[in-house]
Scaffold this motif. Structure first.
Motif, PDB file in Angstrom:
ATOM      1  N   GLU A  13      20.255  10.617  12.140  1.00  0.00           N
ATOM      2  CA  GLU A  13      21.600  10.243  11.702  1.00  0.00           C
ATOM      3  C   GLU A  13      21.648   8.780  11.269  1.00  0.00           C
ATOM      4  O   GLU A  13      22.686   8.299  10.830  1.00  0.00           O
ATOM      5  CB  GLU A  13      22.615  10.506  12.818  1.00  0.00           C
ATOM      6  N   GLY A  14      20.514   8.091  11.384  1.00  0.00           N
ATOM      7  CA  GLY A  14      20.428   6.703  10.942  1.00  0.00           C
ATOM      8  C   GLY A  14      20.028   6.623   9.486  1.00  0.00           C
ATOM      9  O   GLY A  14      18.955   6.123   9.139  1.00  0.00           O
ATOM     10  N   THR A  15      20.889   7.114   8.596  1.00  0.00           N
ATOM     11  CA  THR A  15      20.569   7.205   7.179  1.00  0.00           C
ATOM     12  C   THR A  15      21.744   6.733   6.348  1.00  0.00           C
ATOM     13  O   THR A  15      22.903   6.839   6.765  1.00  0.00           O
ATOM     14  CB  THR A  15      20.219   8.655   6.796  1.00  0.00           C
ATOM     15  N   SER A  16      21.452   6.221   5.172  1.00  0.00           N
ATOM     16  CA  SER A  16      22.512   5.797   4.252  1.00  0.00           C
ATOM     17  C   SER A  16      22.922   6.915   3.303  1.00  0.00           C
ATOM     18  O   SER A  16      23.877   6.780   2.550  1.00  0.00           O
ATOM     19  CB  SER A  16      22.040   4.596   3.431  1.00  0.00           C
ATOM     20  N   ASN A  17      22.186   8.064   3.342  1.00  0.00           N
ATOM     21  CA  ASN A  17      22.450   9.142   2.392  1.00  0.00           C
ATOM     22  C   ASN A  17      23.629  10.018   2.803  1.00  0.00           C
ATOM     23  O   ASN A  17      24.450  10.400   1.983  1.00  0.00           O
ATOM     24  CB  ASN A  17      21.216  10.020   2.235  1.00  0.00           C
ATOM     25  N   GLY A  18      23.698  10.390   4.057  1.00  0.00           N
ATOM     26  CA  GLY A  18      24.721  11.322   4.497  1.00  0.00           C
ATOM     27  C   GLY A  18      24.856  11.313   5.999  1.00  0.00           C
ATOM     28  O   GLY A  18      24.543  10.320   6.666  1.00  0.00           O
ATOM     29  N   LEU A  19      25.315  12.435   6.557  1.00  0.00           N
ATOM     30  CA  LEU A  19      25.496  12.516   8.003  1.00  0.00           C
ATOM     31  C   LEU A  19      24.168  12.565   8.731  1.00  0.00           C
ATOM     32  O   LEU A  19      24.017  12.008   9.811  1.00  0.00           O
ATOM     33  CB  LEU A  19      26.340  13.752   8.337  1.00  0.00           C
ATOM     34  N   SER A  20      23.190  13.267   8.164  1.00  0.00           N
ATOM     35  CA  SER A  20      21.829  13.276   8.712  1.00  0.00           C
ATOM     36  C   SER A  20      20.865  13.689   7.620  1.00  0.00           C
ATOM     37  O   SER A  20      21.242  14.373   6.656  1.00  0.00           O
ATOM     38  CB  SER A  20      21.710  14.222   9.912  1.00  0.00           C
ATOM     39  N   ASP A  21      19.603  13.291   7.763  1.00  0.00           N
ATOM     40  CA  ASP A  21      18.554  13.611   6.798  1.00  0.00           C
ATOM     41  C   ASP A  21      17.322  14.144   7.523  1.00  0.00           C
ATOM     42  O   ASP A  21      17.121  13.881   8.718  1.00  0.00           O
ATOM     43  CB  ASP A  21      18.126  12.358   6.019  1.00  0.00           C
ATOM     44  N   PHE A  22      16.482  14.886   6.784  1.00  0.00           N
ATOM     45  CA  PHE A  22      15.126  15.153   7.269  1.00  0.00           C
ATOM     46  C   PHE A  22      14.481  13.795   7.579  1.00  0.00           C
ATOM     47  O   PHE A  22      14.638  12.832   6.823  1.00  0.00           O
ATOM     48  CB  PHE A  22      14.285  15.833   6.195  1.00  0.00           C
ATOM     49  N   TYR A  23      13.727  13.732   8.673  1.00  0.00           N
ATOM     50  CA  TYR A  23      13.087  12.488   9.091  1.00  0.00           C
ATOM     51  C   TYR A  23      11.613  12.776   9.351  1.00  0.00           C
ATOM     52  O   TYR A  23      11.269  13.582  10.222  1.00  0.00           O
ATOM     53  CB  TYR A  23      13.772  11.976  10.352  1.00  0.00           C
ATOM     54  N   LEU A  24      10.717  12.147   8.594  1.00  0.00           N
ATOM     55  CA  LEU A  24       9.283  12.374   8.697  1.00  0.00           C
ATOM     56  C   LEU A  24       8.582  11.086   9.087  1.00  0.00           C
ATOM     57  O   LEU A  24       8.772  10.050   8.441  1.00  0.00           O
ATOM     58  CB  LEU A  24       8.733  12.879   7.357  1.00  0.00           C
ATOM     59  N   VAL A  25       7.781  11.153  10.155  1.00  0.00           N
ATOM     60  CA  VAL A  25       7.056   9.988  10.660  1.00  0.00           C
ATOM     61  C   VAL A  25       5.565  10.296  10.658  1.00  0.00           C
ATOM     62  O   VAL A  25       5.140  11.356  11.130  1.00  0.00           O
ATOM     63  CB  VAL A  25       7.497   9.629  12.093  1.00  0.00           C
ATOM     64  N   LYS A  26       4.767   9.374  10.107  1.00  0.00           N
ATOM     65  CA  LYS A  26       3.313   9.493  10.168  1.00  0.00           C
ATOM     66  C   LYS A  26       2.773   8.467  11.153  1.00  0.00           C
ATOM     67  O   LYS A  26       3.101   7.285  11.071  1.00  0.00           O
ATOM     68  CB  LYS A  26       2.677   9.275   8.784  1.00  0.00           C
ATOM     69  N   ASN A  27       1.947   8.935  12.079  1.00  0.00           N
ATOM     70  CA  ASN A  27       1.332   8.083  13.100  1.00  0.00           C
ATOM     71  C   ASN A  27      -0.177   8.161  13.002  1.00  0.00           C
ATOM     72  O   ASN A  27      -0.727   9.173  12.581  1.00  0.00           O
ATOM     73  CB  ASN A  27       1.735   8.530  14.510  1.00  0.00           C
ATOM     74  N   ASP A  28      -0.848   7.096  13.437  1.00  0.00           N
ATOM     75  CA  ASP A  28      -2.296   7.181  13.566  1.00  0.00           C
ATOM     76  C   ASP A  28      -2.656   7.821  14.911  1.00  0.00           C
ATOM     77  O   ASP A  28      -1.770   8.203  15.689  1.00  0.00           O
ATOM     78  CB  ASP A  28      -2.955   5.809  13.390  1.00  0.00           C
ATOM     79  N   ALA A  29      -3.945   7.931  15.192  1.00  0.00           N
ATOM     80  CA  ALA A  29      -4.396   8.633  16.391  1.00  0.00           C
ATOM     81  C   ALA A  29      -3.990   7.925  17.682  1.00  0.00           C
ATOM     82  O   ALA A  29      -4.014   8.534  18.757  1.00  0.00           O
ATOM     83  CB  ALA A  29      -5.914   8.792  16.345  1.00  0.00           C
TER      84      ALA A  29
END
Length: 324
Positions: free
Chosen positions: A54-70
């Motif tokens: 919900e921390g987005t400027s687009n709308g009420l909520s967005d898909f949220y994708l996070v890439k992490n290393d090992a």
């Protein structure tokens, strides 16, 4: 074997199931509500985790994708969405390269809420997106990609009988609908899981309240490659039983969920061992004295690994079991 367990607020626990030591336990998110739902382990040992924010400027909520290393360090974060509410629920590595992100959205499409799918490249750049649904609320809960790149979708829709029906669909590799169907009886149904056998037949699982006892049973629907229904079967006892996860193991189905009818606790994990015609071979229950719910299941070399939500101890617990 390595498994990734997701809890709310993008808390990621990575464990080795045999000994269960925690490798890392990190929080990722914005200043608003963030929820993690699904992840994949990349060939280089990095991770992609999908949910919504919900921390987005687009709308009420967005898909949220996070890439992490090992080691759990964030490599990048990306959001996908429009002017209303979008929720990412499932991510899978695509046989054609890149990844498929799946969930539901209220900004674009035919109905109040539609199934929403993104195809992204390995760097998280959008290649295409598509929506589908009836002119009502539709919710995607599970996605399975076939070797051809075609997609099987399972969820539920408010289009049909008694307010809620299981939604079964097949899409081509570009996300366009090949066939879809709303499946239901006299009461409510929900779809939560989908898989396919080597012949391309599809299996959609969830639960139904269209039972003689007025509670709920596991619900299994088998469809041919062209979408013709092969059978619709239910499994359960006299109380509430809910199917949540399906997998194919050789020439059989393992159907996992939760049961108030069987077991020693208030609710226990129930595993059904079925042939590909839906005939029950055996079943197994396990759990503690309180409520236990199956959240995921995967195949190992000598059995299965499950993630179980236990109300008594209030956390996700990885469990290794042998074949049912």
């Amino acid at each position: 074997m390595k498994n990734v367990l997701l809890t709310p607020l993008f808390v990621i626990n990575v464990v080795f199931l045999s000994a269960q030591p925690v490798v890392f336990n990190n929080n990722y998110g914005t200043n608003s509500e963030d929820v993690g739902f699904s992840s994949v382990v990349l060939p280089d040992g990095n991770y992609l985790t999908l949910g919504w924010t919900e921390g987005t400027s687009n709308g009420l909520s967005d898909f949220y994708l996070v890439k992490n290393d090992a080691s759990g360090n964030v490599l990048w974060k990306k959001t996908y969405g429009y002017l209303n509410r979008e929720s990412g629920l499932s991510i899978t590595a695509s046989v054609t390269g890149g990844y498929i992100l799946a969930g539901s959205g209220r900004s674009i499409g035919n109905g109040l809420s539609d199934c929403l799918i993104y195809k992204i490249d390995e760097d998280g750049n959008e290649l295409w997106h598509n929506t589908f649904g009836f002119p009502t609320d539709d919710y995607l809960r599970s996605l399975h990609e076939l070797p051809t790149g075609e997609l099987l979708i399972c969820g539920y829709t408010e289009f049909g009988n008694a307010g809620k029906n299981l939604l079964a669909a097949k899409l081509d590799a570009e996300g366009d609908v090949i066939w879809w169907e709303s499946i239901g009886g006299s009461s409510a149904e929900e779809g939560w899981t989908v898989t396919a056998d080597a012949s391309g037949n599809s299996y959609f699982g969830g639960w139904t309240q269209s039972t003689s006892n007025g509670n709920s049973d596991f619900l299994l629907v088998k469809k041919s490659v062209s979408g013709i229904t092969q059978f619709i079967k239910t499994y359960g006892g006299s109380n509430v039983d809910s199917g949540l996860k399906l997998l194919i193991d050789s020439n059989r189905l393992v159907f996992a969920g939760s049961s108030h009818s069987y077991g020693s606790g208030l609710s226990d994990v129930l595993l059904l061992n079925l042939d590909l015609n839906g005939n029950q071979i055996s079943q197994k229950t396990f759990g503690g004295p309180d409520h236990d719910y199956c959240r995921s299941i995967c195949k190992t070399n000598d059995g299965f690994a499950l993630t179980v939500k236990s109300i008594l101890i209030d956390h996700l617990n990885p469990i290794l079991i042998d074949h049912p």
